[in-house]
Each structure stands twice: as structure tokens, then as C-alpha cells.
Design a protein around this motif. Structure first.
Motif, PDB file in Angstrom:
ATOM      1  N   SER A 140       0.823  -1.208   0.000  1.00  0.00           N
ATOM      2  CA  SER A 140       0.000   0.000   0.000  1.00  0.00           C
ATOM      3  C   SER A 140       0.856   1.255   0.000  1.00  0.00           C
ATOM      4  CB  SER A 140      -0.928   0.000   1.221  1.00  0.00           C
ATOM      5  OG  SER A 140      -1.836  -1.081   1.162  1.00  0.00           O
ATOM      6  N   LEU A 141       1.982   1.220   0.701  1.00  0.00           N
ATOM      7  CA  LEU A 141       2.907   2.364   0.684  1.00  0.00           C
ATOM      8  C   LEU A 141       3.446   2.597  -0.729  1.00  0.00           C
ATOM      9  CD1 LEU A 141       4.952   1.716   3.967  1.00  0.00           C
ATOM     10  CD2 LEU A 141       3.278   3.530   3.572  1.00  0.00           C
ATOM     11  N   LEU A 142       3.718   1.527  -1.449  1.00  0.00           N
ATOM     12  CA  LEU A 142       4.196   1.667  -2.821  1.00  0.00           C
ATOM     13  C   LEU A 142       3.107   2.228  -3.725  1.00  0.00           C
ATOM     14  CD1 LEU A 142       6.379  -1.539  -3.341  1.00  0.00           C
ATOM     15  CD2 LEU A 142       6.968   0.670  -2.336  1.00  0.00           C
ATOM     16  N   ILE A 143       1.868   1.882  -3.451  1.00  0.00           N
ATOM     17  CA  ILE A 143       0.743   2.425  -4.214  1.00  0.00           C
ATOM     18  C   ILE A 143       0.660   3.940  -4.005  1.00  0.00           C
ATOM     19  CG2 ILE A 143      -1.771   2.624  -4.137  1.00  0.00           C
ATOM     20  CD1 ILE A 143      -1.013   0.533  -5.987  1.00  0.00           C
ATOM     21  N   ILE A 144       0.871   4.390  -2.765  1.00  0.00           N
ATOM     22  CA  ILE A 144       0.867   5.827  -2.484  1.00  0.00           C
ATOM     23  C   ILE A 144       1.968   6.512  -3.301  1.00  0.00           C
ATOM     24  CG2 ILE A 144       1.260   7.589  -0.718  1.00  0.00           C
ATOM     25  CD1 ILE A 144       0.072   5.645   1.335  1.00  0.00           C
ATOM     26  N   ALA A 145       3.150   5.902  -3.326  1.00  0.00           N
ATOM     27  CA  ALA A 145       4.264   6.455  -4.090  1.00  0.00           C
ATOM     28  C   ALA A 145       3.912   6.544  -5.567  1.00  0.00           C
ATOM     29  CB  ALA A 145       5.514   5.593  -3.895  1.00  0.00           C
ATOM     30  N   LEU A 146       3.241   5.530  -6.073  1.00  0.00           N
ATOM     31  CA  LEU A 146       2.834   5.538  -7.477  1.00  0.00           C
ATOM     32  C   LEU A 146       1.861   6.674  -7.754  1.00  0.00           C
ATOM     33  CD1 LEU A 146       2.727   4.282 -10.281  1.00  0.00           C
ATOM     34  CD2 LEU A 146       0.966   2.719  -9.450  1.00  0.00           C
ATOM     35  N   GLY A 147       0.922   6.897  -6.847  1.00  0.00           N
ATOM     36  CA  GLY A 147      -0.044   7.978  -7.011  1.00  0.00           C
ATOM     37  C   GLY A 147       0.631   9.337  -7.030  1.00  0.00           C
ATOM     38  N   LEU A 148       1.624   9.510  -6.167  1.00  0.00           N
ATOM     39  CA  LEU A 148       2.370  10.773  -6.138  1.00  0.00           C
ATOM     40  C   LEU A 148       3.139  10.976  -7.443  1.00  0.00           C
ATOM     41  CD1 LEU A 148       3.770  10.655  -2.478  1.00  0.00           C
ATOM     42  CD2 LEU A 148       1.882  12.057  -3.345  1.00  0.00           C
ATOM     43  N   ASN A 149       3.673   9.881  -7.985  1.00  0.00           N
ATOM     44  CA  ASN A 149       4.352   9.968  -9.282  1.00  0.00           C
ATOM     45  C   ASN A 149       3.379  10.370 -10.387  1.00  0.00           C
ATOM     46  OD1 ASN A 149       6.779   9.237  -8.175  1.00  0.00           O
ATOM     47  ND2 ASN A 149       6.795   7.165  -8.996  1.00  0.00           N
ATOM     48  N   MET A 150       2.181   9.811 -10.354  1.00  0.00           N
ATOM     49  CA  MET A 150       1.178  10.111 -11.375  1.00  0.00           C
ATOM     50  C   MET A 150       0.782  11.586 -11.345  1.00  0.00           C
ATOM     51  SD  MET A 150      -1.230   6.706 -11.043  1.00  0.00           S
ATOM     52  CE  MET A 150      -2.449   7.283 -12.239  1.00  0.00           C
ATOM     53  N   LEU A 151       0.826  12.189 -10.160  1.00  0.00           N
ATOM     54  CA  LEU A 151       0.505  13.606 -10.032  1.00  0.00           C
ATOM     55  C   LEU A 151       1.695  14.501 -10.381  1.00  0.00           C
ATOM     56  CD1 LEU A 151      -1.576  13.623  -6.709  1.00  0.00           C
ATOM     57  CD2 LEU A 151      -2.440  14.052  -9.017  1.00  0.00           C
ATOM     58  N   GLY A 152       2.851  13.898 -10.592  1.00  0.00           N
ATOM     59  CA  GLY A 152       4.049  14.665 -10.925  1.00  0.00           C
ATOM     60  C   GLY A 152       4.720  15.282  -9.718  1.00  0.00           C
ATOM     61  N   ILE A 153       4.318  14.868  -8.525  1.00  0.00           N
ATOM     62  CA  ILE A 153       4.896  15.434  -7.301  1.00  0.00           C
ATOM     63  C   ILE A 153       6.265  14.825  -7.023  1.00  0.00           C
ATOM     64  CG2 ILE A 153       4.600  15.649  -4.797  1.00  0.00           C
ATOM     65  CD1 ILE A 153       1.586  15.646  -5.267  1.00  0.00           C
ATOM     66  N   THR A 154       6.403  13.529  -7.290  1.00  0.00           N
ATOM     67  CA  THR A 154       7.659  12.826  -7.048  1.00  0.00           C
ATOM     68  C   THR A 154       8.058  12.029  -8.293  1.00  0.00           C
ATOM     69  OG1 THR A 154       6.488  10.902  -6.142  1.00  0.00           O
ATOM     70  CG2 THR A 154       7.187  12.607  -4.585  1.00  0.00           C
ATOM     71  N   LYS A 155       9.283  11.520  -8.264  1.00  0.00           N
ATOM     72  CA  LYS A 155       9.782  10.640  -9.317  1.00  0.00           C
ATOM     73  C   LYS A 155      10.419   9.413  -8.680  1.00  0.00           C
ATOM     74  CE  LYS A 155      10.611  14.286 -12.741  1.00  0.00           C
ATOM     75  NZ  LYS A 155      11.616  14.933 -13.631  1.00  0.00           N
ATOM     76  N   ILE A 156       9.660   8.788  -7.815  1.00  0.00           N
ATOM     77  CA  ILE A 156      10.153   7.616  -7.085  1.00  0.00           C
ATOM     78  C   ILE A 156      10.196   6.403  -8.023  1.00  0.00           C
ATOM     79  CG2 ILE A 156       9.703   6.039  -5.154  1.00  0.00           C
ATOM     80  CD1 ILE A 156       8.189   8.348  -3.797  1.00  0.00           C
ATOM     81  N   LYS A 157      11.302   5.674  -7.987  1.00  0.00           N
ATOM     82  CA  LYS A 157      11.412   4.439  -8.765  1.00  0.00           C
ATOM     83  C   LYS A 157      10.716   3.318  -7.993  1.00  0.00           C
ATOM     84  CE  LYS A 157      15.746   5.651 -11.078  1.00  0.00           C
ATOM     85  NZ  LYS A 157      17.155   5.254 -11.323  1.00  0.00           N
ATOM     86  N   VAL A 158       9.407   3.288  -8.123  1.00  0.00           N
ATOM     87  CA  VAL A 158       8.596   2.365  -7.332  1.00  0.00           C
ATOM     88  C   VAL A 158       8.978   0.913  -7.588  1.00  0.00           C
ATOM     89  CG1 VAL A 158       6.252   1.635  -6.777  1.00  0.00           C
ATOM     90  CG2 VAL A 158       6.703   4.025  -7.351  1.00  0.00           C
ATOM     91  N   MET A 159       9.284   0.576  -8.833  1.00  0.00           N
ATOM     92  CA  MET A 159       9.611  -0.802  -9.156  1.00  0.00           C
ATOM     93  C   MET A 159      10.838  -1.282  -8.385  1.00  0.00           C
ATOM     94  SD  MET A 159       8.487  -3.385 -10.846  1.00  0.00           S
ATOM     95  CE  MET A 159       7.454  -2.809 -12.205  1.00  0.00           C
ATOM     96  N   ASN A 160      11.776  -0.384  -8.099  1.00  0.00           N
ATOM     97  CA  ASN A 160      12.971  -0.767  -7.348  1.00  0.00           C
ATOM     98  C   ASN A 160      12.678  -1.027  -5.876  1.00  0.00           C
ATOM     99  OD1 ASN A 160      14.491  -0.612  -9.641  1.00  0.00           O
ATOM    100  ND2 ASN A 160      15.685   1.172  -9.028  1.00  0.00           N
TER     101      ASN A 160
END
Length: 241
Positions: free
Chosen positions: A206-226
Motif C-alpha cells: 500500500s505504501l508503494l501504491i501511495i508512491a505511485l499515485g504521487l508519481n502520477m501527479l508529478g509530485i515525485t519521481k520515485i522508482k517504485v519498481m525498485n
């Protein structure tokens, strides 16, 4: 409904109606439908739609972290070790490389195939519903969670494909491989799996899902897959140690 239930009990039915297969089929169908609307939806509408989806993804992620009996220390250690493992393997680069090869092979940069493939793969394959649903399917044959996830993924696939094109359809193979793989893994680890480990795995997902959502909004560029390996590390703490 009775026919579907009876069919699901047969050998062929168990294969064709397994959560991973149903999810795979729905993503392909809905991804194709969404790609048909690519030129018919104004860019500002697409942007608004994707922002709305991103907020929903963040909400789903936050909801998944509100589990009881969460050991925050295990989550922190798993995330740290998972990040190290993921960076060493560089899963993000690998997935992007696969997407780029598909894009070059199909030779159509306008469809944003690589971006659609990566975004959809992360959205459909990373998270509590993927892990929990696949494990339930493998352990008890209960596909209800994966069926629910398939519906959510179908709606998301239409929205994503209207922006990214057929790359979203191709992510269906990621869904089949990853969810099918976790389901098979669950069959083997069922004797040692416990509910405590499952809770930690769900929260990390679920934490990774949050990171993905932030990436989709352009707020972050977290490499979620890593960070993906972190989901499976609680197994070491609660099942094999």
C-alpha cells in the motif's frame, strides 16, 4: 450464476476463471476500448481524468496502510533492504528497457507505449490487492479479491489507454506473469505463511501504491519498481526465521 459457479469448480474452469487470467483478459479488453478514445478526448479532460485517478490510487494506498497489528519496525527494515535489493537489480531500468524495446519494435512514438506499459504495470501489479488476492487464490482458491481488482483495473485501463495507447494492453502480460507467479508461490509457501506476515506485506504494498499515485501527479519521481522486493521481505521475518 449457478452455471458460472459450477464451471469454476471444473479443472478447465479453475484455469480459465483464476483471478490472474480474468484480470489479464479484462485489462486487454478495456485497454483496447480505451485506446479507441485516444483521439476523441481533449487533452485537458485526459489530464483531469488522470489526476482524479491518481488521487483515487493514493486513497487506496492510504486505506491499505490502516491495518491492525502492523509492526512498523519490520516495515521500515523491509523497505530499506528492499530498496537496496531493488537498486542492485535495477528493476525500474529493466521494466523501462522492456517498454522501450516494445516501443521501438512497434515504431509508434505517439502512443507512448513505453510509458503506458510501465505506468499500467506498476498500477496493476504493485499493491495490497495484488499480493493478498494472489496469495488467497494460491492458498484457498478464493479469487474474490482478484476479481474485484480486475474490475478496478478495467476502469483504470480505459482511462490510461485513452492517454497512453496500446502500451496499457501490453501490461496485461505483466499482470498474468506477476499475479500468476505470486499465486504459484503461495501454493508452495502456504504451509509456513501466517497472517502477521500477510499484514506487513499488504501495508508495504500500500505504501508503494501511495508512491505511485504521487508519481502520477508529478509530485515525485520515485522508482517504485525498485522498491518492489520490500513486499516479500516480511516472509523472512515471520515465516523463515
Amino acid at each position: 450464476m449457478d452455471f458460472l459457479t459450477n464451471f469454476a469448480q471444473t479443472g478447465l474452469g479453475k484455469v480459465l476463471l483464476s483471478g490472474a487470467v480474468v484480470n489479464f483478459i479484462i485489462v486487454i479488453i478495456c485497454g483496447f476500448i480505451g485506446s479507441l478514445f485516444k483521439k476523441g478526448i481533449p487533452e485537458k479532460i485526459k489530464t483531469a481524468l488522470m489526476n482524479g485517478m491518481a488521487l483515487c490510487v493514493i486513497y487506496i494506498g492510504i486505506s491499505g496502510t490502516l491495518e491492525e497489528n502492523v509492526n512498523i519496525l519490520v516495515c521500515i527494515i523491509s523497505m530499506a533492504l528492499g530498496a537496496v535489493i531493488g537498486e542492485i537489480l535495477d528493476l525500474d531500468r529493466l521494466v523501462n528497457k522492456i517498454g522501450q524495446k516494445l516501443e521501438n519494435k512497434l515504431g509508434n512514438n505517439d502512443t507512448k507505449i513505453a510509458q503506458g506499459f510501465v505506468t499500467a504495470t506498476l498500477l496493476f501489479c504493485v499493491g495490497a490487492m495484488t499480493v493478498v488476492g494472489s496469495i488467497e487464490s494460491g492458498i484457498s482458491g478464493d479469487n474474490s479479491t482478484l476479481y474485484s481488482k480486475a474490475v478496478i483495473d478495467g476502469v483504470s485501463a480505459i482511462a490510461l489507454a485513452s492517454t497512453f495507447g496500446i502500451g496499457v494492453m501490453l501490461s496485461a502480460f505483466s499482470v498474468l506473469i506477476i499475479q500468476g507467479g505470486i499465486t504459484l508461490l503461495a501454493v508452495f509457501i502456504a504451509p509456513v505463511l501466517n497472517e502477521t506476515a500477510l499484514v506487513q506485506m499488504s501495508v508495504i504494498g500500500s505504501l508503494l501504491i501511495i508512491a505511485l499515485g504521487l508519481n502520477m501527479l508529478g509530485i515525485t519521481k520515485i522508482k517504485v519498481m525498485n522498491l518492489l522486493p520490500a513486499i516479500f521481505l516480511p516472509l523472512l521475518f515471520y515465516c523463515f526465521i
